[in-house]
Design an enzyme around this catalytic site. Sequence first.
Site, PDB file in Angstrom:
ATOM      1  N   CYS A 188      33.056 -11.227  65.067  1.00 34.45           N
ATOM      2  CA  CYS A 188      32.652 -11.136  66.458  1.00 34.45           C
ATOM      3  C   CYS A 188      33.245 -12.329  67.190  1.00 34.45           C
ATOM      4  O   CYS A 188      33.857 -13.194  66.586  1.00 34.45           O
ATOM      5  CB  CYS A 188      31.143 -11.210  66.591  1.00 34.45           C
ATOM      6  SG  CYS A 188      30.269  -9.840  65.810  1.00 34.45           S
ATOM      7  N   GLY A 235      36.222  -8.097  68.749  1.00 31.35           N
ATOM      8  CA  GLY A 235      35.202  -7.062  68.621  1.00 31.35           C
ATOM      9  C   GLY A 235      35.219  -6.148  69.825  1.00 31.35           C
ATOM     10  O   GLY A 235      35.149  -6.622  70.960  1.00 31.35           O
ATOM     11  N   ASN A 263      28.649 -15.252  65.276  1.00 35.39           N
ATOM     12  CA  ASN A 263      29.752 -14.621  64.565  1.00 35.39           C
ATOM     13  C   ASN A 263      29.505 -14.906  63.088  1.00 35.39           C
ATOM     14  O   ASN A 263      29.367 -16.063  62.711  1.00 35.39           O
ATOM     15  CB  ASN A 263      31.067 -15.250  65.038  1.00 35.39           C
ATOM     16  CG  ASN A 263      32.264 -14.866  64.186  1.00 35.39           C
ATOM     17  OD1 ASN A 263      33.231 -15.591  64.118  1.00 35.39           O
ATOM     18  ND2 ASN A 263      32.213 -13.726  63.536  1.00 35.39           N
ATOM     19  N   GLY A 264      29.425 -13.868  62.282  1.00 35.82           N
ATOM     20  CA  GLY A 264      29.237 -14.102  60.858  1.00 35.82           C
ATOM     21  C   GLY A 264      28.319 -13.081  60.227  1.00 35.82           C
ATOM     22  O   GLY A 264      28.000 -12.056  60.836  1.00 35.82           O
ATOM     23  N   TYR A 298      45.319 -12.658  60.265  1.00 34.03           N
ATOM     24  CA  TYR A 298      45.208 -11.436  61.067  1.00 34.03           C
ATOM     25  C   TYR A 298      44.348 -11.562  62.324  1.00 34.03           C
ATOM     26  O   TYR A 298      44.704 -11.072  63.378  1.00 34.03           O
ATOM     27  CB  TYR A 298      44.619 -10.310  60.198  1.00 34.03           C
ATOM     28  CG  TYR A 298      44.180  -9.089  60.978  1.00 34.03           C
ATOM     29  CD1 TYR A 298      45.120  -8.167  61.425  1.00 34.03           C
ATOM     30  CD2 TYR A 298      42.846  -8.875  61.291  1.00 34.03           C
ATOM     31  CE1 TYR A 298      44.733  -7.069  62.159  1.00 34.03           C
ATOM     32  CE2 TYR A 298      42.453  -7.766  62.028  1.00 34.03           C
ATOM     33  CZ  TYR A 298      43.391  -6.868  62.460  1.00 34.03           C
ATOM     34  OH  TYR A 298      43.010  -5.783  63.185  1.00 34.03           O
TER      35      TYR A 298
HETATM   36  P1  AMP Z   1      45.399  -0.187  56.051  1.00 36.07           P
HETATM   37  O1  AMP Z   1      45.941   1.059  56.565  1.00 36.07           O
HETATM   38  O2  AMP Z   1      43.931  -0.038  55.728  1.00 36.07           O
HETATM   39  O3  AMP Z   1      46.164  -0.782  54.916  1.00 36.07           O
HETATM   40  O4  AMP Z   1      45.442  -1.216  57.248  1.00 36.07           O
HETATM   41  C1  AMP Z   1      46.265  -2.314  57.281  1.00 36.07           C
HETATM   42  C2  AMP Z   1      46.427  -2.759  58.717  1.00 36.07           C
HETATM   43  O5  AMP Z   1      45.138  -3.035  59.301  1.00 36.07           O
HETATM   44  C3  AMP Z   1      47.256  -4.022  58.799  1.00 36.07           C
HETATM   45  O6  AMP Z   1      48.327  -3.693  59.625  1.00 36.07           O
HETATM   46  C4  AMP Z   1      46.379  -5.047  59.471  1.00 36.07           C
HETATM   47  O7  AMP Z   1      47.050  -5.574  60.579  1.00 36.07           O
HETATM   48  C5  AMP Z   1      45.162  -4.311  59.934  1.00 36.07           C
HETATM   49  N1  AMP Z   1      43.914  -4.983  59.518  1.00 36.07           N
HETATM   50  C6  AMP Z   1      43.744  -5.860  58.539  1.00 36.07           C
HETATM   51  N2  AMP Z   1      42.446  -6.234  58.448  1.00 36.07           N
HETATM   52  C7  AMP Z   1      41.784  -5.599  59.402  1.00 36.07           C
HETATM   53  C8  AMP Z   1      40.428  -5.574  59.818  1.00 36.07           C
HETATM   54  N3  AMP Z   1      39.504  -6.306  59.218  1.00 36.07           N
HETATM   55  N4  AMP Z   1      40.097  -4.770  60.872  1.00 36.07           N
HETATM   56  C9  AMP Z   1      41.040  -4.024  61.472  1.00 36.07           C
HETATM   57  N5  AMP Z   1      42.332  -4.004  61.121  1.00 36.07           N
HETATM   58  C10 AMP Z   1      42.716  -4.774  60.091  1.00 36.07           C
END
Ligand code: AMP
Length: 484
Positions: free
Chosen positions: A2, A30, A102-103, A257
């Site tokens: 968050c 978020g 956040n957490g 990320y």
């Molecule tokens: P996936 O298709 O599940 O392998 O999604 C990987 C992609 O999701 C990567 O391009 C990341 O940029 C993005 N990503 C990584 N972690 C998160 C997260 N916690 N929430 C949303 N997107 C994410």
Amino acid sequence: MCGFIGIAAQPGTDVSAEIYDGLISLQHRGQDAAGILSLDGAFHLRKQNGMVRDIFSPEDMARLKGNIAIGHVRYPTVGAGGEEDSQPFYINFPFGVGMAHNGNLTNFLDLKGRLFPQENICLQTSCDLEAILYAFARAFQGTEDVAPLRDRFRAAVEGVFQRSLGAYSVVGILGEGALFAFRDPTGIKPLVIGRRDTPSGPEWAAASESVALDLLGFERVKDLANGESFLVTPGQDPEFVSMREEPHRPCVFELVYFARPDSMLDGLSVYKTRRRFGETLAKQWIETDGPQADVIIPIPDSSRDAALSMANFMGLPYREGFIKNRYVGRTFIMPDQEARQTSIRRKLNPIPLEFEGKDVLLVDDSIVRGNTSRKIIQVARKAGARKVYFATTSPPLRAPCPYGIDMATRQELVARDRSVEQIRREIDADHLIYLDIERMIDAAKVGNPDIEDFCAGCFTGTYPTTEAKAHLAAIEEERLAAQA
Ligand code: AMP
């Protein structure tokens, strides 16, 4: 995960409009719900599910009066994510206090189900902030009313530290007219404090990321240390108190990320760190005899900075081969694999010119379920690529996050029990490389050698706080039950 911001301005000003702008700059943290709580003697609150821009009408903003306010954007992790779980929360009895965080508390279920009922406190929501609020209120109330506010506040934070396990950065308002913030003893989630000078005196802000401070004209004063608290009453000097000595373990995935590249987290530039990840990955690619590519193409948005420095280091052209439609919602939260795959395709469209007849090296920040990479590799092939290589600026995600980054349960992680070669086959890449964990941590530390280590639990399955594994098991059970 968050985001939040709080501001304490000089009396006679209204800060909610600035909180709103700050929340817009933190919207990436978020998109599920948002809220603002202000204080002008009484609390005023507006919160709802949805994006910041859709929630606050001009009438709401006019009502949210006061020179102290906090705001929050929510990314759902624990709980159903209903309206009642959106933040900030406040109570007026036995005194006024409002909060946002956040957490994730890893002992929330124990607090809610066992410890609080023993004290006749019945938590109403499935949001762990409520447990922090009551732990704080209990300890605050337990101090003498005549004690100075600072002493009562310190006792209240100590009360939270004693009861709460896990990760939590908190911002809040005391009804007596003060802004406060504190960071859990491990300091996993970010929290930065800023100050700006006005003709009538200094004003203070606390936020999840420094980008919110920059935009509102606050100078970054410091990141709160792990286990440190901050309290300010407008017109008085703020108080910073370090209350714990545990090692600091900020989340490394924020750098990979989550955070905006224009933010500074714990003294680290997110942008520079991502550039260093890219350069380190380039070195690793060369050292491990990765195949020769014609071009480097980032998967937008968070891998761009790393891909660019990777390309510079390797002397390869960098091209924007995918165009992202930013109006497609998050693919991550789609209910099933098929829906996710379709929406990934709608979100990213290739420019065939950059693929036709070429050996392309695609760079992403992470592979979670593998849906994005698998689909994108297909798209790249369809657009004419001869070979599709894939590199990620982080190591394999092998374990879920108990601290609030929603990364799916363990079963869904493509890397949970697969070798890199098996993952390569799963996503159908011609070559796959992950940034090595030690290299990643070292590259992150370069920016701030005072950070001894990071929380990298999602990569290693080893977490810096107790109870984390039990908490993950409970979440997994809840999710599996919901899917059944
Ligand atoms: P996936 O298709 O599940 O392998 O999604 C990987 C992609 O999701 C990567 O391009 C990341 O940029 C993005 N990503 C990584 N972690 C998160 C997260 N916690 N929430 C949303 N997107 C994410």
